[in-house]
Write an enzyme that holds these catalytic residues in place. Structure first.
Site, PDB file in Angstrom:
ATOM      1  N   ASP A   1      19.958  -9.490   2.852  1.00 26.97           N
ATOM      2  CA  ASP A   1      19.011 -10.600   3.015  1.00 26.97           C
ATOM      3  C   ASP A   1      17.918 -10.170   3.992  1.00 26.97           C
ATOM      4  O   ASP A   1      18.199  -9.967   5.176  1.00 26.97           O
ATOM      5  CB  ASP A   1      19.722 -11.843   3.561  1.00 26.97           C
ATOM      6  CG  ASP A   1      20.573 -12.546   2.511  1.00 26.97           C
ATOM      7  OD1 ASP A   1      20.910 -11.911   1.501  1.00 26.97           O
ATOM      8  OD2 ASP A   1      20.895 -13.732   2.723  1.00 26.97           O
TER       9      ASP A   1
ATOM     10  N   LYS B   1      15.071 -16.459  -1.366  1.00 31.36           N
ATOM     11  CA  LYS B   1      15.851 -17.349  -0.498  1.00 31.36           C
ATOM     12  C   LYS B   1      14.907 -18.224   0.318  1.00 31.36           C
ATOM     13  O   LYS B   1      13.882 -17.753   0.813  1.00 31.36           O
ATOM     14  CB  LYS B   1      16.744 -16.497   0.411  1.00 31.36           C
ATOM     15  CG  LYS B   1      17.582 -17.253   1.419  1.00 31.36           C
ATOM     16  CD  LYS B   1      18.427 -16.264   2.226  1.00 31.36           C
ATOM     17  CE  LYS B   1      19.110 -16.930   3.409  1.00 31.36           C
ATOM     18  NZ  LYS B   1      19.885 -15.968   4.230  1.00 31.36           N
TER      19      LYS B   1
ATOM     20  N   LYS C   1      18.468 -18.554  -3.755  1.00 32.52           N
ATOM     21  CA  LYS C   1      19.446 -18.895  -2.722  1.00 32.52           C
ATOM     22  C   LYS C   1      18.851 -19.957  -1.812  1.00 32.52           C
ATOM     23  O   LYS C   1      17.741 -19.802  -1.304  1.00 32.52           O
ATOM     24  CB  LYS C   1      19.838 -17.659  -1.909  1.00 32.52           C
ATOM     25  CG  LYS C   1      20.786 -17.969  -0.743  1.00 32.52           C
ATOM     26  CD  LYS C   1      21.234 -16.697  -0.027  1.00 32.52           C
ATOM     27  CE  LYS C   1      22.020 -17.021   1.236  1.00 32.52           C
ATOM     28  NZ  LYS C   1      22.499 -15.799   1.937  1.00 32.52           N
TER      29      LYS C   1
END
Length: 254
Positions: free
Chosen positions: A100, A164, A203
């Site tokens: 991430d 995300k 996400k």
């Protein structure tokens, strides 16, 4: 976009949506260990950890199918591209299977899109050629809808695995001196799904604290969430009769 009122899910489906977050700056090794035990108990998708905990997490999760997900350039994305590439290379070599990474928010706000795109390309290539996948964190609390759309288009063109919403730490300072944080909002998730190719997953992070939150974002096309409330979410799912077999559940929008 029509919001579904029911979903077909199993307990396993819900567990594998969760990246259990172990990222608070004050977390001790003992607290991280306890969090990893939660990951194993509920068989979540990944344990999301700081880079110095990669080897620790890998050892504790050995023998399970819970993956290690380190964060890079976290939480503000301020490292140079070269540093992010070094970080991500090391993270994957130590056992990170999903990465991430926070975009350079300042460069996004400056409209330096070529810089932003080149950085994501470099990091994604470094991750993919080593057999892992990349999730690109936008930090939506700081961004306009137009900036979110541009990032969606860039990430679709590059072909990253996930985009995300947030880090969970993108606080806005108000005129009063207080801090405000929204995280993953339903309108932002709908916007991201609309402007992102079907090959890129979404996400949601920040604000997914209950089973109903999880069901709502799943209904909008979200495949993964970052959560610290894993125990509460999964135990509530059991209480509502969600089991190993796929069954229909209601999605509550109000």
């Amino acid at each position: 976009m029509t919001r579904p009122t029911t979903l077909d899910v199993s307990l396993h489906d819900l567990a594998k949506m969760i990246d259990h977050s172990l990222l608070h700056p004050t977390m001790s090794d003992e607290e991280v260990f306890a969090g990893l035990e939660i990951c194993k108990k509920y068989d979540v998708a990944t344990a999301c950890v700081k880079p110095y905990h990669i080897l620790f997490a890998k050892k504790q999760l050995e023998g399970t199918d819970v993956l290690v997900c380190p964060v890079i350039g976290f939480p503000h994305g301020n490292s140079t591209s070269e540093v992010k590439v070094f970080e991500v290379k090391r993270a994957v070599e130590e056992g990170g299977k999903e990465i991430d990474m926070v975009v350079n928010v300042g460069r996004v706000k400056s409209g330096k899109w070529e810089y932003v795109k080149n950085e994501i390309q470099k990091v994604n290539a470094t991750v993919v050629e080593r057999g892992a996948i990349l999730k690109v964190i936008f930090e939506n609390d700081y961004l306009t809808n137009e900036e979110i759309i541009t990032l969606c288009e860039i990430c679709t063109e590059i072909g990253v695995a996930f985009i995300k919403t947030s880090t969970g730490y993108g606080f806005n300072k108000l005129p009063s001196g207080d801090y405000n944080y929204a995280g993953a909002t339903l309108p932002h998730l709908e916007l991201m799904r609309e402007y992102t190719g079907s090959n890129v997953h979404i996400k949601a992070a920040g604000g997914v604290r209950t089973l109903d939150d999880l069901l709502r974002v799943r209904a909008l096309g979200v495949s993964r969430v970052g959560a610290t409330a894993t125990v509460g979410i999964m135990e509530e799912a059991k209480r509502r009769g969600i089991g190993e077999k796929t069954g229909k559940v209601d999605v509550m929008w109000t």
